[in-house]
Scaffold this motif. Sequence first.
Motif, PDB file in Angstrom:
ATOM      1  N   TYR A 174       0.834  -1.201   0.000  1.00 18.93           N
ATOM      2  CA  TYR A 174       0.000   0.000   0.000  1.00 18.93           C
ATOM      3  C   TYR A 174       0.874   1.258   0.000  1.00 18.93           C
ATOM      4  CZ  TYR A 174      -3.493   3.412   1.545  1.00 18.93           C
ATOM      5  OH  TYR A 174      -4.320   4.508   1.640  1.00 18.93           O
ATOM      6  N   ASP A 214      -3.483   5.606  -2.190  1.00 20.03           N
ATOM      7  CA  ASP A 214      -4.262   4.507  -2.772  1.00 20.03           C
ATOM      8  C   ASP A 214      -5.650   4.483  -2.155  1.00 20.03           C
ATOM      9  OD1 ASP A 214      -2.194   3.711  -4.364  1.00 20.03           O
ATOM     10  OD2 ASP A 214      -1.485   2.127  -3.010  1.00 20.03           O
ATOM     11  N   ILE A 235      -7.672  -1.940  -1.373  1.00 18.27           N
ATOM     12  CA  ILE A 235      -6.874  -2.775  -0.462  1.00 18.27           C
ATOM     13  C   ILE A 235      -7.181  -4.254  -0.708  1.00 18.27           C
ATOM     14  CG2 ILE A 235      -6.468  -3.393   1.945  1.00 18.27           C
ATOM     15  CD1 ILE A 235      -6.938  -0.505   2.702  1.00 18.27           C
ATOM     16  N   ALA A 275      -2.304  -3.382  -1.790  1.00 22.13           N
ATOM     17  CA  ALA A 275      -3.382  -2.792  -2.598  1.00 22.13           C
ATOM     18  C   ALA A 275      -3.314  -3.327  -4.029  1.00 22.13           C
ATOM     19  CB  ALA A 275      -3.297  -1.261  -2.607  1.00 22.13           C
TER      20      ALA A 275
END
Length: 358
Positions: free
Chosen positions: A185, A189, A194, A207
Amino acid sequence: MSVIVILLVFAGICTAYGLLLQKFGLKGLKCSRSFSRPAVFEGEEAELVEVISNDRPMLVPWLRLESRISQNLQFNRQQNPDANGYIYHKSLFTLMPYQRITRRHRVRFLHRGAYNIGNACLTAGDVAGLFQCSRDQRMNAPVVVYPRLLDEQEIPEPLSRLLGDCMVERQLLRDPFLVNCVRPYRPGDPVRDIHWPATARTGEVHARVHDFSAQSRLMVVINAQLKEAQWDNLMEYEQDRIERAISMAATLCVRALRAGLTAGFATNMPLDDLETCTVFPPSGGAAREEELLSAFAHLRVLRVRSFNTFLESLTAYTDLDMIVLSCYDSEALQERLRALRLRGNTVCLHVLEGGAAA
């Protein structure tokens, strides 16, 4: 003496039959017409099917079916058109009692448009032609002639390149259904991206990374004017360049649709008997190609609004890839094109062959 009697009896029978034919010759006769294909492209051929049935115990020595047909429908035995551009097509039949005749005529379609071989005149008579009866009959035989699609080599190189540029300069969108990979991640984002299984497995937030899909909304704009100062309608001999532009626009729209993109067109020409400009916003779908081709077939080469004013009305549309087909270029035209670009549209002008600055 016997010969004279025989002749008199024969003449009497012919006269009585002629009078009977004159009164009842067309009663019980059924006539229909239809084309073998409801829609064709300009330059293609189809069959006109005529069906005549006689549901009575009466002989019809001859039956003539006559229609006034546009010269753009070329039969095998083409006749000279009249002053209004029509030909008179005739079919001759001899009907026995309870007989049904089907006749097929090969027809070549020379020009785009919507045609309907409607009223026909039926005339029946005796052998000598002394007794006749006629009636008008309405027959519904519609056919739509699409504009001819240009071959690859017929499309001018600048125009083909403009279409390619519009497809390359299209807006790129993140496709939620296309996943490229899963990575750790990063700030920024979206939470919805996720990947929880990878996060639980590694103990670190991961992610999804989505691919981009391209969306092109092609709008082909056709100018019905040969020059900027034009106010009168075009004569028939002046319409060739506009007809060429219609074929180009149809080709571009079909190519875009078959490539999986959306397409539409706009022009300051009307459809059929309407008196308004024609606008088909970009759209896709299985039936879109037929819808656009039918609209191109129904266009009338008639300027209902000046092109500069018409372009001003198109500023309501945004984020389109526009290809403008015009017979001329001018500063006033370029000013309207700049206004369209300010609305987020990609605008490419193509001056048709033989065009020049106004």
